[in-house]
Design an enzyme around this catalytic site. Structure first.
Site, short mmCIF file in Angstrom:
data_model
loop_
_atom_site.label_atom_id
_atom_site.label_comp_id
_atom_site.label_asym_id
_atom_site.label_seq_id
_atom_site.Cartn_x
_atom_site.Cartn_y
_atom_site.Cartn_z
N GLU A 184 21.68 0.97 5.02
CA GLU A 184 22.83 1.46 5.80
C GLU A 184 24.17 1.01 5.20
OE1 GLU A 184 24.61 1.71 10.38
OE2 GLU A 184 23.27 0.07 9.88
N LYS B 46 20.67 5.36 6.22
CA LYS B 46 21.45 5.54 7.46
C LYS B 46 22.92 5.58 7.05
CE LYS B 46 22.37 3.82 12.11
NZ LYS B 46 21.84 3.12 13.29
#
Length: 301
Positions: free
Chosen positions: A178, A215
């Site tokens: 992420e 992500k």
């Protein structure tokens, strides 16, 4: 690889739905509780505070709409993973609802340098990964933040993300990488493009047969991340809400083929401790429906 792991992989790779982020931790816990209608005078110790946030998460996980099939995964905070829901370990309670468990592994962010915030060191990571594996957790998530379009800063940040991802893969867990682009940054679109380039380089360097999940912030330019959606070394690309309201996040997400939601605030923003179970379930259910639609029904940008 165990059967349960294979089933979870298939669900995350191809399932219709989205991943709920239930992983606010440490510093963001009081804010999460306040949003839920629980003020700071409701607890006097850290234990009590974590107990209250666990009650909130248990209420979400046991809500009938959470197991409706529209939520295919959930990201937990370490303490939530170690806790129980309805007398079962939390990951097992999720699996019984048809929801694949993930755990947040990062320890927060370093101060900004070169326009980015790297992850703090994780000296206990191997032990945490072993514990997660023993609880049938499928994957992990680690977050760092890009505040400006600084090419060398972004390259270092993505390299750190993939270094941790390789450690996670070595434990037979699925890493969710992420590298969040701050949606408020002035050069957001350029950051998105630099990030795409850096991720593609790291993916090319991954050994064949290994995969990660990504992500990412919803890109300023719709469809920008399609090369990642189609990449053989990427199991799934999920989007964070990053400060957008649910309506905005859903509207932007729907313009991006192949990206599904992994929202936290945008999922939970209308839930209150004071709601009756009926009100709570209805409110959560309509948020789940809205996010599910944006994840599965795409529109032309």
């Amino acid at each position: 690889m165990t059967m349960i792991n294979e089933q979870m992989r298939a669900k995350i790779a191809g399932g219709d739905g989205f991943i709920a982020a239930l992983d606010q931790s440490g510093g963001s816990t009081p804010k999460a509780l306040q949003g839920y209608g629980v003020e700071e005078d409701a607890w006097s110790t850290e234990e009590e505070m974590y107990g209250l946030i666990h009650q909130m998460r248990s209420r979400i996980i046991t809500s009938p709409c959470f197991g409706s099939g529209k939520v295919i995964g959930a990201i937990l905070f370490e303490r939530t993973m170690d806790g129980t829901v309805d007398g079962k370990p939390t990951p097992q309670a999720l699996i019984d609802q048809g929801v694949v468990p993930f755990i947040k592994i990062d320890k927060g962010l370093e101060a900004e340098e070169n326009g980015v915030q790297l992850m703090k060191p994780m000296p206990e990571l191997d032990r945490l990964l072993e514990r997660a594996k023993s609880l049938d957790v499928f994957g992990t998530k680690e977050r760092s933040v890009i505040n400006e379009a600084n090419m060398s800063g972004i390259a270092v940040l993505v390299a750190q993300q993939f270094q941790i991802a390789k450690q996670v893969i070595a434990h037979d867990l699925m890493p969710v990488v992420e590298p969040e682009v701050n949606i408020k940054s002035a050069d957001r679109a350029t950051s998105d493009e630099l990030l795409l380039t850096a991720i593609l380089e790291e993916l090319d360097a991954l050994p064949d047969g290994q995969q990660v999940m990504l992500k990412l912030s919803i890109p300023a330019k719709p469809g920008l991340f399609e090369p990642l959606v189609d990449h053989p070394k990427v199991l799934r690309v999920v989007a964070l809400s990053g400060g957008f309201s649910r309506a905005e996040a859903c509207r932007e997400l729907a313009k991006n083929r192949g990206m599904i939601a992994s929202f936290s605030r945008a999922l939970l923003s209308d839930l209150r401790a004071q709601q009756s179970d009926q009100e709570f379930n209805d409110t959560l259910g309509s948020a789940i429906d809205e996010i599910y639609r944006a994840s599965t029904t795409k529109v032309a940008a």
